[in-house]
Write a protein that holds these residues in place. Sequence first.
Motif, PDB file in Angstrom:
ATOM      1  N   ALA A  75      -4.610  -6.270   3.503  1.00 57.55           N
ATOM      2  CA  ALA A  75      -4.992  -4.935   3.051  1.00 57.55           C
ATOM      3  C   ALA A  75      -3.803  -3.993   3.149  1.00 57.55           C
ATOM      4  N   GLY A  76      -3.571  -3.217   2.101  1.00 52.55           N
ATOM      5  CA  GLY A  76      -2.475  -2.254   2.097  1.00 52.55           C
ATOM      6  C   GLY A  76      -1.143  -2.826   1.676  1.00 52.55           C
ATOM      7  N   TYR A  77      -1.064  -4.126   1.365  1.00 52.35           N
ATOM      8  CA  TYR A  77       0.194  -4.767   0.966  1.00 52.35           C
ATOM      9  C   TYR A  77       0.580  -4.315  -0.438  1.00 52.35           C
ATOM     10  N   ARG A  78       1.794  -3.804  -0.598  1.00 52.12           N
ATOM     11  CA  ARG A  78       2.246  -3.315  -1.911  1.00 52.12           C
ATOM     12  C   ARG A  78       3.404  -4.126  -2.456  1.00 52.12           C
ATOM     13  N   GLY A  79       3.757  -5.219  -1.825  1.00 51.43           N
ATOM     14  CA  GLY A  79       4.864  -6.054  -2.290  1.00 51.43           C
ATOM     15  C   GLY A  79       6.177  -5.586  -1.719  1.00 51.43           C
ATOM     16  N   ARG A  80       7.211  -6.346  -1.988  1.00 49.80           N
ATOM     17  CA  ARG A  80       8.545  -5.995  -1.535  1.00 49.80           C
ATOM     18  C   ARG A  80       9.395  -5.606  -2.729  1.00 49.80           C
ATOM     19  N   SER A  81      10.191  -4.581  -2.585  1.00 47.63           N
ATOM     20  CA  SER A  81      11.046  -4.174  -3.708  1.00 47.63           C
ATOM     21  C   SER A  81      12.485  -4.417  -3.397  1.00 47.63           C
TER      22      SER A  81
END
Length: 81
Positions: A75-81
């Motif tokens: 939950a809340g994971y937005r990926g790595r940039s």
Amino acid sequence: MVAALHYQLCQPVILANTGEFGGSTVQAPFTKHARQIAQVHGNNQIAVSVFEVDAAIFKSASPAPTHSEVKTPPAGYRGRS
């Protein structure tokens, strides 16, 4: 420890050890039985594990086409940039 880390971090985790301290394992947050990539346990033995993991599928939150399905991100994971 490795099972909890690969789930919480949503990335592959490698633990390299001697058999005296529990052995070595490689796990990634894939679904079902694909989570454990390599595992070596025992004492007084020589083992070499060769494996390939495409790290690009863990970089983005968008689903990537792959032969192994990646588990649902935390939950809340937005990926790595």
